[in-house]
Motif scaffolding. Structure first.
Motif, PDB file in Angstrom:
ATOM      1  N   GLY A 256      -1.785  80.351  85.861  1.00  0.00           N
ATOM      2  CA  GLY A 256      -0.616  80.938  85.227  1.00  0.00           C
ATOM      3  C   GLY A 256       0.471  81.223  86.205  1.00  0.00           C
ATOM      4  O   GLY A 256       1.484  81.265  85.798  1.00  0.00           O
ATOM      5  N   HIS A 257       0.169  81.055  87.377  1.00  0.00           N
ATOM      6  CA  HIS A 257       1.247  81.280  88.442  1.00  0.00           C
ATOM      7  C   HIS A 257       1.564  80.153  89.108  1.00  0.00           C
ATOM      8  O   HIS A 257       2.215  80.162  90.409  1.00  0.00           O
ATOM      9  CB  HIS A 257       0.903  82.441  89.397  1.00  0.00           C
ATOM     10  N   VAL A 258       0.882  78.863  88.746  1.00  0.00           N
ATOM     11  CA  VAL A 258       1.562  77.678  89.352  1.00  0.00           C
ATOM     12  C   VAL A 258       3.223  77.463  88.927  1.00  0.00           C
ATOM     13  O   VAL A 258       3.421  77.651  87.897  1.00  0.00           O
ATOM     14  CB  VAL A 258       0.685  76.488  88.794  1.00  0.00           C
ATOM     15  N   LYS A 259       3.793  77.056  89.707  1.00  0.00           N
ATOM     16  CA  LYS A 259       5.355  76.880  89.519  1.00  0.00           C
ATOM     17  C   LYS A 259       5.599  75.498  89.181  1.00  0.00           C
ATOM     18  O   LYS A 259       5.232  74.575  89.855  1.00  0.00           O
ATOM     19  CB  LYS A 259       6.229  77.200  90.802  1.00  0.00           C
ATOM     20  N   LEU A 260       6.411  75.130  88.110  1.00  0.00           N
ATOM     21  CA  LEU A 260       6.852  74.070  87.734  1.00  0.00           C
ATOM     22  C   LEU A 260       8.378  74.159  88.145  1.00  0.00           C
ATOM     23  O   LEU A 260       9.263  74.341  87.548  1.00  0.00           O
ATOM     24  CB  LEU A 260       6.984  74.230  86.096  1.00  0.00           C
ATOM     25  N   GLY A 261       8.532  73.393  89.537  1.00  0.00           N
ATOM     26  CA  GLY A 261       9.667  73.494  89.969  1.00  0.00           C
ATOM     27  C   GLY A 261      10.171  74.755  90.910  1.00  0.00           C
ATOM     28  O   GLY A 261       9.561  75.685  90.737  1.00  0.00           O
ATOM     29  N   LEU A 262      11.203  74.723  91.587  1.00  0.00           N
ATOM     30  CA  LEU A 262      11.718  75.596  92.379  1.00  0.00           C
ATOM     31  C   LEU A 262      12.366  76.796  91.501  1.00  0.00           C
ATOM     32  O   LEU A 262      12.428  77.877  92.123  1.00  0.00           O
ATOM     33  CB  LEU A 262      12.291  75.273  93.696  1.00  0.00           C
ATOM     34  N   ASP A 263      12.908  76.552  90.553  1.00  0.00           N
ATOM     35  CA  ASP A 263      13.613  77.273  89.576  1.00  0.00           C
ATOM     36  C   ASP A 263      12.914  77.324  88.489  1.00  0.00           C
ATOM     37  O   ASP A 263      11.707  76.975  88.306  1.00  0.00           O
ATOM     38  CB  ASP A 263      14.954  76.829  89.304  1.00  0.00           C
ATOM     39  N   GLY A 264      13.465  78.328  87.669  1.00  0.00           N
ATOM     40  CA  GLY A 264      12.949  78.457  86.170  1.00  0.00           C
ATOM     41  C   GLY A 264      12.606  79.831  85.729  1.00  0.00           C
ATOM     42  O   GLY A 264      13.208  80.766  86.447  1.00  0.00           O
ATOM     43  N   PRO A 265      12.282  80.158  84.723  1.00  0.00           N
ATOM     44  CA  PRO A 265      12.360  81.787  83.983  1.00  0.00           C
ATOM     45  C   PRO A 265      11.522  82.456  84.869  1.00  0.00           C
ATOM     46  O   PRO A 265      10.570  82.195  85.568  1.00  0.00           O
ATOM     47  CB  PRO A 265      11.641  81.461  82.666  1.00  0.00           C
ATOM     48  N   ARG A 266      12.096  83.757  84.762  1.00  0.00           N
ATOM     49  CA  ARG A 266      11.314  84.779  85.605  1.00  0.00           C
ATOM     50  C   ARG A 266       9.820  85.216  85.100  1.00  0.00           C
ATOM     51  O   ARG A 266       9.716  85.250  83.740  1.00  0.00           O
ATOM     52  CB  ARG A 266      12.286  86.039  85.741  1.00  0.00           C
ATOM     53  N   CYS A 267       9.130  85.302  86.051  1.00  0.00           N
ATOM     54  CA  CYS A 267       7.736  85.584  85.353  1.00  0.00           C
ATOM     55  C   CYS A 267       7.351  87.301  85.834  1.00  0.00           C
ATOM     56  O   CYS A 267       8.051  87.932  86.525  1.00  0.00           O
ATOM     57  CB  CYS A 267       6.751  84.974  86.188  1.00  0.00           C
ATOM     58  N   ARG A 268       6.433  87.823  84.896  1.00  0.00           N
ATOM     59  CA  ARG A 268       6.214  89.119  85.130  1.00  0.00           C
ATOM     60  C   ARG A 268       5.754  89.438  86.392  1.00  0.00           C
ATOM     61  O   ARG A 268       5.746  90.780  86.890  1.00  0.00           O
ATOM     62  CB  ARG A 268       5.399  89.859  83.946  1.00  0.00           C
ATOM     63  N   CYS A 269       5.076  88.434  87.202  1.00  0.00           N
ATOM     64  CA  CYS A 269       4.656  88.778  88.536  1.00  0.00           C
ATOM     65  C   CYS A 269       5.814  88.745  89.582  1.00  0.00           C
ATOM     66  O   CYS A 269       5.568  89.218  90.678  1.00  0.00           O
ATOM     67  CB  CYS A 269       3.724  87.605  89.004  1.00  0.00           C
ATOM     68  N   GLY A 270       7.004  88.664  89.070  1.00  0.00           N
ATOM     69  CA  GLY A 270       8.235  88.879  89.959  1.00  0.00           C
ATOM     70  C   GLY A 270       8.565  87.489  90.648  1.00  0.00           C
ATOM     71  O   GLY A 270       9.798  87.560  91.220  1.00  0.00           O
ATOM     72  N   GLN A 271       7.910  86.135  90.521  1.00  0.00           N
ATOM     73  CA  GLN A 271       8.228  84.927  90.970  1.00  0.00           C
ATOM     74  C   GLN A 271       8.943  84.342  89.840  1.00  0.00           C
ATOM     75  O   GLN A 271       9.085  84.765  88.739  1.00  0.00           O
ATOM     76  CB  GLN A 271       7.174  84.299  91.708  1.00  0.00           C
ATOM     77  N   THR A 272       9.476  83.191  90.030  1.00  0.00           N
ATOM     78  CA  THR A 272      10.183  82.243  88.863  1.00  0.00           C
ATOM     79  C   THR A 272       9.376  81.023  88.808  1.00  0.00           C
ATOM     80  O   THR A 272       8.618  80.455  89.899  1.00  0.00           O
ATOM     81  CB  THR A 272      11.518  82.006  89.299  1.00  0.00           C
ATOM     82  N   GLY A 273       9.640  80.472  87.625  1.00  0.00           N
ATOM     83  CA  GLY A 273       9.166  79.105  87.138  1.00  0.00           C
ATOM     84  C   GLY A 273       7.679  79.088  87.185  1.00  0.00           C
ATOM     85  O   GLY A 273       6.906  77.864  86.847  1.00  0.00           O
ATOM     86  N   CYS A 274       6.700  80.099  87.116  1.00  0.00           N
ATOM     87  CA  CYS A 274       5.460  80.157  86.593  1.00  0.00           C
ATOM     88  C   CYS A 274       5.226  79.572  85.430  1.00  0.00           C
ATOM     89  O   CYS A 274       5.927  80.007  84.381  1.00  0.00           O
ATOM     90  CB  CYS A 274       4.615  81.602  86.741  1.00  0.00           C
TER      91      CYS A 274
END
Lengths: 422, 422
Positions: A256-274
Motif C-alpha cells: 500500500g505504500h509503494v509509490k507510483l512516481g515521485l509525486d501524487g496524492p497525499r497518503c494518510r501515512c504522510g508520504q505522497t503517491g502511495c
C-alpha cells in the motif's frame, strides 16, 4: 541470521518427522487414498507407510474406510473386484478458533482440521476506541460462546489464531504496531490466551489470508503467488519459494505504500503517491466527497457504510464515481505489474471488501497490469478474485494454528527474527 | 508445483547428507575450527563429527593442522598448553571456471574452492555479432589456455559456470533469450561442455553475482538481500528466505523494467517509464548527447567508451552531465525503496559498471530511497557498494559450480520449473 545456523541436524526423530509430514501431506492432498498409493507417491517403504498410518489412526487424525466404488481393476493397486481400504483425514480430529480484528468489527470462527467453518460470530464493534483489555474481554466471551454453540468445550480447541492489521513481529509473536491499538501491544496474544487457557498466536491479517490460500484456497498448487487485499488500506501477502515471506524485520509486504512516481496524492501515512492514496477506501471516499454529498466519515462504521454506498452508486451507473474505481484499478494494476516483473509469481489473488466493485475495479486492474508486464510475462500470470466474506480472514487465522499440524519439519517459520527497534 | 511433491523423503542417506552439510558449512564459516567446536556448533555427536571429518579429509576437502597459537585455556575445549588439532578447508581441493559473456567482452576466470581467482583472461569481443558456435570456439580456446596457465589440467576442473544477460530457464538449464544471441539458445551450455568435456551450466548474470555475494561476499550473514546492477541495463538478483529467488517462470527479477509511473521516457524494451529508461547507460548517453558532442554509439565498444567518458566529465565537474546521474540515482532510489517496502530485505548491494559514478549516483540513490521507505524501515536498510571489476561476474559463475559442493541437501534448486512458453 543465516538459516543454516538454526537448522536442526539430522537424527532419527527428524527422519520420522519428515516421513510423517510426507504421509500426512499426501493424505491431505489426495484423499481418499490407499496405503499403496501413499507409498507410490512418497516413495517410502510399505512398512514405513504402515507404521506412520497406524500412528495417525491412533491419534484420530486419519480414518479407514472402504473405497466409495469398487476398484475397476485398471491399475496395479486395484485388486479385481476386491474393495480397497481407503484412508481419509478426519476433519473432526482437531478444532481451532480464528479471529479477525478490524477497525469496525470482530469476527470469530470455529473451524475443524480442514478449516471448514462450524460456527461464526461477528461483533460490530469500533475496536479502535476500546482499551485492549476490554477487547480481550470481548474475545474471551465471544470465544466461550462460539465454542459452546459449536458443541465443543474449550479443551477441544487446539489453538487460537488472531489476525490484526499492522506490523506483527512473528518470531517474537508480538504486535509492534496496529491501527486498532495505536501502539505496540506485546502482551495481547497472552492476554487472550490466559483468559481462555488456550495457546494463542497473532499474525498480520493479510499474511493469514495468504496462508489460507496456500492451505485451503487458490494457492494450493503453486509455490509463488501474491495476495492483494483492498479495503480500508491496501495489503499484500507473499508466498515465495514455497514459504510465507515475512522479510528481514518481519514488517510484511507494505504494498500500500509503494509509490507510483515521485509525486501524487497525499497518503494518510504522510508520504505522497502511495498506492493506498490512489486505491484504498479512504482515497476513493476523499474523491467521492467532491462529486456527491457524503455523510461525515470520521469513524470506521461511517467509512464502511459510505464506501458501500459509493460502490453501489458506481455499479448502478454513476460514471463520475465509476471513474474513481477505474483510477484505483489502474493504480493497483501498475503496482502489481511492477512487482510481477520482479517476483515473477504464478498467480495474483485479489481479495478484500474492495472487490465488491467487481469489474469496475478489476477490469482496469487487469488491463493496466497486462500493459506494464514485461513482454515475456504478458498473458502468463493469472489474476484470480477471492470472493469476499468476513470468514476469509478468520479462516486464515485458523490456518495459522492448523499450519502447526501440517507444517513440514524443515520449515523455518520458527527462525528468530530481528526484533523491531532492536 | 508444490514443493512437498518433490522433496525427498527421509532415509539414512539423506540424514548423512544433512549432517555432512552442517559439518562442511560450519567448517567453511568458522575455520580454523576443532572437531569439538564443530560438535558444539552443530550439536552432532562426537563420533558423527569424527566420521564425517574423516571422509572430508580422505576426499581432500579438509586438512588438519595445529592451531596457530597454543590455546590459552579459557574455554572448556582448550587443553592447558596442549596444542589443538584444527581443521581448515583445503582451497586447492577443487577448481572451477567462471565465464561472463557481455556484449563487449568475454571474461574467463579459474578459481579454487573458495572462489579465489587463480587466473583471469578478458577477451575484448563484440559478442552480439558473432555466431554462437564461434563464441563457443572462443570459450573453448580461452578455457584451455587459462587452465593450462593456472598449472592445471582440464580434468582438474569440476565444472564451468557461464553467466549471460537475459532470461535463463535454470531448471532446464537453457537460455530462453539473451541480447548476445538475440534468440533462444537452448544448446549453448552443452555446446561448450562438449568441446571441453567438463560439466557446464548457465545462469542469468545478476543471479550469479547474487550467489557470489551469498557465498563469498556481503550477503554471507543474512537471509534476505537484493543486488542491483547498473550498466548497459539495470539488473536485480534476489536472495529471499535463505535462497536465490528465481520466480515461477524462472525469468529473474526484471527490476530494470519496473515502471516509475504511467508515463516517462521510452525504454529500449518498447514500453515507457522503465527504470532502465532513466538509469541505464544507454539512457544517460541519450540525454548526454543533447548536452555534449558524443561519437556515434551504435555498438557495444563505443557505448562502453562513451559512458566512461561521460562519467569522467561529470566527476570532473560538468554540472549538466552530473544532473543526469542525479536523475538516474533518484530513479533507482525510488524503485529500490518501493521494493524494500514490499520485500523488507536486510541489505541492498549495488554493483555494476555504473557504480564508477560513485557518489554522483549513489548519494541521490540513498537519499531518494530513504525518503520513500515506510517510516518503520527508514535508517534500517544498509546500501552497500560492491566494488566493480570484471571478476565479480565470473566469480559468481564459479559460485554456481561451487554451490553444488556446499549446497544444503534440502535446498530446492533442482526443483523443476515451468518451461518458458509451455
Amino acid at each position: 541470521m543465516d538459516k543454516s545456523a538454526t537448522m536442526q541436524t539430522a537424527d532419527p526423530e527428524l527422519m520420522r518427522a519428515i516421513n510423517r509430514f510426507h504421509v500426512l501431506d499426501t493424505l491431505r492432498r489426495f484423499e481418499p487414498i490407499s496405503r499403496v498409493e501413499i507409498g507410490a507417491r512418497t516413495r517410502l517403504a510399505r512398512a514405513t507407510v504402515s507404521a506412520i498410518v497406524s500412528d495417525l489412526i491412533a491419534e484420530g487424525l486419519v480414518r479407514e474406510g472402504l473405497a466409495d466404488e469398487v476398484a475397476e481393476g485398471t491399475g496395479p493397486a486395484a485388486g479385481r473386484g476386491r474393495p480397497r481400504i481407503m484412508l481419509r483425514m478426519n476433519p473432526q480430529a482437531a478444532h481451532v478458533v480464528g479471529i479477525k480484528l478490524s477497525l469496525h468489527q470482530i469476527a470469530i470462527l470455529v473451524t475443524n482440521l480442514k478449516a471448514e467453518v462450524l460456527l461464526s460470530l461477528v461483533l460490530p464493534v469500533r475496536t479502535e476506541r476500546i482499551a485492549p483489555e476490554v477487547i480481550a474481554d470481548l474475545l474471551e466471551d465471544g470465544v466461550r460462546n462460539s465454542v459452546a454453540k459449536a458443541g465443543l468445550r474449550l479443551g477441544d480447541i487446539l489453538g487460537i489464531g488472531i489476525g490484526v492489521p499492522g506490523f506483527i513481529d512473528h518470531g517474537a509473536g508480538v504486535v509492534t504496531w496496529s491501527p486498532i491499538f495505536g501502539r505496540a501491544m506485546p502482551a495481547f496474544a497472552r492476554m487472550v490466551g490466559d483468559r481462555l487457557g488456550v495457546p494463542t498466536i497473532m499474525e498480520n491479517d493479510v499474511n493469514l489470508v495468504t496462508l489460507a490460500e496456500r492451505w485451503f484456497g487458490q494457492g494450493q498448487d503453486i509455490d509463488d503467488f501474491m495476495v492483494v487485499t483492498v479495503e480500508h488500506g491496501v495489503g499484500m501477502g507473499l508466498f515465495l519459494n514455497g514459504e510465507l515471506y515475512r522479510g528481514h524485520h518481519g514488517l510484511g509486504a507494505e504494498f500500500g505504500h509503494v509509490k507510483l512516481g515521485l509525486d501524487g496524492p497525499r497518503c494518510r501515512c504522510g508520504q505522497t503517491g502511495c498506492i493506498e492514496a490512489h486505491a484504498a477506501d479512504y482515497a476513493i471516499l476523499r474523491e467521492a466527497a467532491r462529486i456527491i454529498e457524503l455523510p461525515d466519515v470520521t469513524d470506521a462504521f461511517a467509512a464502511h457504510q459510505a464506501i458501500a454506498e459509493v460502490t453501489r452508486l458506481a455499479l448502478e451507473g454513476d460514471e463520475r464515481l465509476a471513474a474513481l474505481f477505474t483510477r484505483a484499478g489502474a493504480a493497483l494494476g501498475l503496482g502489481i505489474a511492477n512487482l510481477c516483473n520482479v517476483l515473477n509469481p504464478a498467480r495474483v489473488i485479489v481479495s478484500g471488501a474492495g472487490t465488491r466493485a467487481g469489474s469496475l475495479l478489476l477490469d482496469p486492474l487487469r488491463a493496466t497490469m497486462e500493459t506494464n508486464l514485461i513482454s515475456a510475462l504478458q498473458g502468463r500470470i493469472d489474476v484470480l478474485v477471492e470472493p469476499w466474506g468476513d470468514d476469509v480472514w478468520a479462516r486464515g487465522a485458523a490456518s495459522l494454528v492448523l499450519e502447526g499440524i501440517y507444517r513440514a519439519p524443515w520449515s523455518r517459520v520458527d527462525r528468530p527474527k530481528a526484533l523491531i527497534g532492536a
